[in-house]
Enzyme design. Structure first.
Site, PDB file in Angstrom:
ATOM      1  N   HIS A   1       0.849  -1.176   0.000  1.00 44.89           N
ATOM      2  CA  HIS A   1       0.000   0.000   0.000  1.00 44.89           C
ATOM      3  C   HIS A   1       0.891   1.235   0.000  1.00 44.89           C
ATOM      4  O   HIS A   1       1.939   1.233   0.641  1.00 44.89           O
ATOM      5  CB  HIS A   1      -0.904   0.018   1.249  1.00 44.89           C
ATOM      6  CG  HIS A   1      -2.052   0.937   1.114  1.00 44.89           C
ATOM      7  ND1 HIS A   1      -1.958   2.278   1.405  1.00 44.89           N
ATOM      8  CD2 HIS A   1      -3.320   0.725   0.684  1.00 44.89           C
ATOM      9  CE1 HIS A   1      -3.124   2.842   1.169  1.00 44.89           C
ATOM     10  NE2 HIS A   1      -3.970   1.928   0.724  1.00 44.89           N
TER      11      HIS A   1
ATOM     12  N   ASP B   1      -7.966  -5.294   0.154  1.00 44.50           N
ATOM     13  CA  ASP B   1      -8.486  -6.165  -0.901  1.00 44.50           C
ATOM     14  C   ASP B   1      -8.098  -7.623  -0.734  1.00 44.50           C
ATOM     15  O   ASP B   1      -8.620  -8.482  -1.438  1.00 44.50           O
ATOM     16  CB  ASP B   1      -7.998  -5.671  -2.266  1.00 44.50           C
ATOM     17  CG  ASP B   1      -8.696  -4.390  -2.668  1.00 44.50           C
ATOM     18  OD1 ASP B   1      -9.893  -4.275  -2.368  1.00 44.50           O
ATOM     19  OD2 ASP B   1      -8.054  -3.511  -3.253  1.00 44.50           O
TER      20      ASP B   1
HETATM   21  N1  ACO Z   1       4.045  -7.820  -4.845  1.00 39.93           N
HETATM   22  C1  ACO Z   1       5.386  -7.822  -5.065  1.00 39.93           C
HETATM   23  N2  ACO Z   1       6.161  -6.719  -4.911  1.00 39.93           N
HETATM   24  C2  ACO Z   1       5.564  -5.579  -4.547  1.00 39.93           C
HETATM   25  C3  ACO Z   1       4.174  -5.486  -4.304  1.00 39.93           C
HETATM   26  C4  ACO Z   1       3.415  -6.669  -4.468  1.00 39.93           C
HETATM   27  N3  ACO Z   1       2.095  -6.657  -4.250  1.00 39.93           N
HETATM   28  N4  ACO Z   1       3.850  -4.223  -3.961  1.00 39.93           N
HETATM   29  C5  ACO Z   1       4.996  -3.517  -3.991  1.00 39.93           C
HETATM   30  N5  ACO Z   1       6.033  -4.338  -4.324  1.00 39.93           N
HETATM   31  C6  ACO Z   1       7.453  -3.957  -4.401  1.00 39.93           C
HETATM   32  C7  ACO Z   1       7.760  -3.132  -5.642  1.00 39.93           C
HETATM   33  O1  ACO Z   1       8.143  -3.962  -6.728  1.00 39.93           O
HETATM   34  C8  ACO Z   1       8.884  -2.273  -5.144  1.00 39.93           C
HETATM   35  O2  ACO Z   1      10.050  -3.053  -5.089  1.00 39.93           O
HETATM   36  P1  ACO Z   1      11.485  -2.385  -5.426  1.00 39.93           P
HETATM   37  O3  ACO Z   1      11.692  -1.351  -4.365  1.00 39.93           O
HETATM   38  O4  ACO Z   1      12.446  -3.526  -5.377  1.00 39.93           O
HETATM   39  O5  ACO Z   1      11.349  -1.781  -6.797  1.00 39.93           O
HETATM   40  C9  ACO Z   1       8.508  -1.972  -3.701  1.00 39.93           C
HETATM   41  O6  ACO Z   1       7.710  -3.096  -3.284  1.00 39.93           O
HETATM   42  C10 ACO Z   1       7.709  -0.672  -3.523  1.00 39.93           C
HETATM   43  O7  ACO Z   1       6.545  -0.740  -4.342  1.00 39.93           O
HETATM   44  P2  ACO Z   1       5.977   0.487  -5.179  1.00 39.93           P
HETATM   45  O8  ACO Z   1       5.276  -0.030  -6.379  1.00 39.93           O
HETATM   46  O9  ACO Z   1       7.057   1.499  -5.400  1.00 39.93           O
HETATM   47  O10 ACO Z   1       4.946   1.094  -4.134  1.00 39.93           O
HETATM   48  P3  ACO Z   1       3.736   2.046  -4.454  1.00 39.93           P
HETATM   49  O11 ACO Z   1       3.424   2.763  -3.212  1.00 39.93           O
HETATM   50  O12 ACO Z   1       4.013   2.868  -5.678  1.00 39.93           O
HETATM   51  O13 ACO Z   1       2.551   1.034  -4.870  1.00 39.93           O
HETATM   52  C11 ACO Z   1       0.731  -0.469  -4.684  1.00 39.93           C
HETATM   53  C12 ACO Z   1       1.556   0.641  -4.005  1.00 39.93           C
HETATM   54  C13 ACO Z   1       0.296   0.011  -6.092  1.00 39.93           C
HETATM   55  C14 ACO Z   1      -0.525  -0.737  -3.882  1.00 39.93           C
HETATM   56  C15 ACO Z   1       1.609  -1.744  -4.796  1.00 39.93           C
HETATM   57  O14 ACO Z   1       1.974  -2.179  -3.511  1.00 39.93           O
HETATM   58  C16 ACO Z   1       0.898  -2.866  -5.571  1.00 39.93           C
HETATM   59  O15 ACO Z   1       0.983  -2.905  -6.798  1.00 39.93           O
HETATM   60  N6  ACO Z   1       0.185  -3.795  -4.841  1.00 39.93           N
HETATM   61  C17 ACO Z   1      -0.581  -4.837  -5.519  1.00 39.93           C
HETATM   62  C18 ACO Z   1      -1.915  -4.271  -6.001  1.00 39.93           C
HETATM   63  C19 ACO Z   1      -2.863  -3.995  -4.840  1.00 39.93           C
HETATM   64  O16 ACO Z   1      -3.067  -4.813  -3.958  1.00 39.93           O
HETATM   65  N7  ACO Z   1      -3.521  -2.822  -4.906  1.00 39.93           N
HETATM   66  C20 ACO Z   1      -4.556  -2.447  -3.922  1.00 39.93           C
HETATM   67  C21 ACO Z   1      -4.078  -1.371  -3.003  1.00 39.93           C
HETATM   68  S1  ACO Z   1      -5.362  -0.969  -1.828  1.00 39.93           S
HETATM   69  C22 ACO Z   1      -6.465  -0.088  -2.729  1.00 39.93           C
HETATM   70  O17 ACO Z   1      -6.145   0.616  -3.642  1.00 39.93           O
HETATM   71  C23 ACO Z   1      -7.861  -0.217  -2.423  1.00 39.93           C
END
Ligand code: ACO
Length: 435
Positions: free
Chosen positions: A313, A370
């Protein structure tokens, strides 16, 4: 101090070469203060650069407080745990939109208004008929929402308090009808009209699952679980869909148009669409023999675009308090419905493995709202492509409250970010025959 007139707490100094600039600090009542950079470009010729807006406060707001490090979420000051335990979705909707918990009379009036606006215009039946049977219900919901503005010219009176209140009540009342009918269209069943003797969540279940040829009894435990999910989704401050609602609303487009844009933003799998993606992932893991570790490794692989949906998140870096409540509710619903809990079992094992894994621990990736919500939706009979539709119904009061706060605030301007241009410099046009 109001949301519209935030206090100042001194200044922050910024040195650019020999130039010293004093930037005012905007004081919050709780949480992050902010450096006000509104005059930065005028004074220095520089703008700020913040892709994804991770460090940008776009507004002041008195609606929802969340502390991602501590796992705290409050609507208008009330902890989400108390609201989830003691309130109802319509009471929470009133609280978010009108600022205070309602009295008995206020709640009765609000519920009566919402209940008596649940029918949609009969002409809209043709609208549903015109989509293909496999249309995604989020596309139908977004178009139906903006389509409703064609029937209600008072929707354009965005500064008239009575017209705004009617539009708000209509939206809250009619969104479940639109959502349920988008489902009925997809399964080829007759549209079921709302029943005003049922509660909000029970009525949604009735419109989705009743058929004219049989009596349908709403399971009260299921209705209660759905109401809880709606409460947990009701607001989450400046997330992608809410910011979209504010952005579209800042152009003075009507509220139906703004909410429709929010529904479209919610649809994406990185946002509200994650609940659908979670179940798809769990099903793939089961079909693949249930090897959870293999899928966790896949999510960690930098050469694989796969991410573990339902984990991570932008703001929560400890735990998502909504996920904790939802996990307990999922246990109750599975027990009440007798639904197959194989996916729940895989979800719990996935959570265990991920929470012990260095990759997830170091990046502070925890289950989000979620991760378990899809399991509840599935247990109560929602097909996967209806999960995000239901999330939209839950988020609606938050979108409305944020739109209303934005439209009433004197600080509001049309949303219009700047850019750092990195394209070519000026060059002369070459006629096509010379290229
Ligand atoms: N699975 C694997 N790796 C992940 C995940 C995941 N679900 N989420 C983040 N990471 C990793 C990224 O690859 C990144 O790694 P790095 O530093 O080696 O490049 C690091 O964790 C940071 O992630 P970001 O994408 O930079 O974080 P951001 O804050 O931009 O994204 C998000 C947040 C979009 C929710 C992300 O965690 C994600 O894609 N999660 C999966 C989708 C999801 O569950 N979305 C629902 C969110 S709740 C809502 O909106 C209602």
């Amino acid at each position: 101090m109001t949301a519209d007139s935030p206090a100042r707490a001194g200044t922050a100094g910024l040195r650019i070469g020999a130039q010293e600039v004093a930037l005012p600090i905007v004081e919050s009542s709780e949480g992050d203060n902010a450096i006000d950079i509104a005059k930065l470009r005028a004074e220095t010729g520089l703008i700020t650069f913040d892709p994804g807006y991770g460090n940008t406060g776009a507004c002041t707001s008195a609606i929802t407080f969340l502390d991602g490090e501590e796992g705290i979420l409050r609507y208008r000051g009330y902890p989400i745990e108390q609201l989830a335990e003691q309130s109802t979705f319509l009471e929470v909707a009133y609280l978010l939109i009108w600022g205070e918990l309602p009295s008995h009379d206020e709640l009765d009036r609000f519920v009566a208004e919402v209940t008596h606006h649940t029918l949609i215009r009969e002409e809209m039946r043709h609208f549903f008929d015109s989509f293909p049977a496999d249309a995604h219900p989020m596309a139908v919901l977004a178009s139906g929402t903006v389509g409703m503005s064609t029937f209600y010219p008072d929707a354009h009176e965005i500064f008239e308090a009575d017209a705004v209140e009617t539009t708000i009540n209509r939206l809250i009342a009619k969104l479940p009808t639109l959502a349920a009918w988008s489902y009925k269209k997809a399964v080829g069943q007759p549209y079921v009209y709302p029943r005003n003797d049922l509660g909000y969540a029970a009525n949604l279940l009735h419109m989705m699952f009743a058929v004219p040829s049989e009596t349908y009894e709403v399971n009260p435990q299921v209705a209660e679980a759905l109401d809880l999910l709606l409460i947990l989704h009701a607001d989450h401050e400046q997330n992608a869909s809410t910011s979209t609602v504010r952005m579209v609303g800042s152009t003075h487009a009507n509220l139906y148009a703004s909410i429709s844009a929010g529904i479209s933003a919610l649809w994406g799998p990185l946002h509200g669409g994650a609940n659908e993606a979670v179940i798809t992932t769990l099903e793939r893991i089961v079909a693949d023999g249930g090897n959870v570790k293999k899928w966790v490794d896949k999510a960690k692989d930098p050469n694989d675009t796969f991410r573990l949906a339902g984990f991570g998140h932008r703001v929560y870096k400890n735990f998502d308090p909504r996920a904790t409540i939802i996990k307990r509710a999922a246990e109750r619903v599975l027990a009440a419905t007798g639904a197959d809990d194989e996916l729940f079992d895989v979800a719990q094992r996935l959570e265990e493995v991920a929470l012990r894994d260095e990759y997830f621990v170091s990046r502070k990736l925890y289950p989000n709202v979620d991760f378990y919500s899809g399991l509840i939706y599935q247990a109560i009979g929602f097909p996967k492509n209806m999960f995000t539709n239901s999330f939209a119904i839950g988020r609606l009061p938050g979108w409305i409250a944020q739109w209303k706060e934005m439209i009433e605030a004197s600080e509001t301007k049309i949303g219009r970010p700047r850019q750092v241009y990195v394209g070519p410099g000026t060059r002369d046009y070459t006629p096509i025959e010379q290229r």
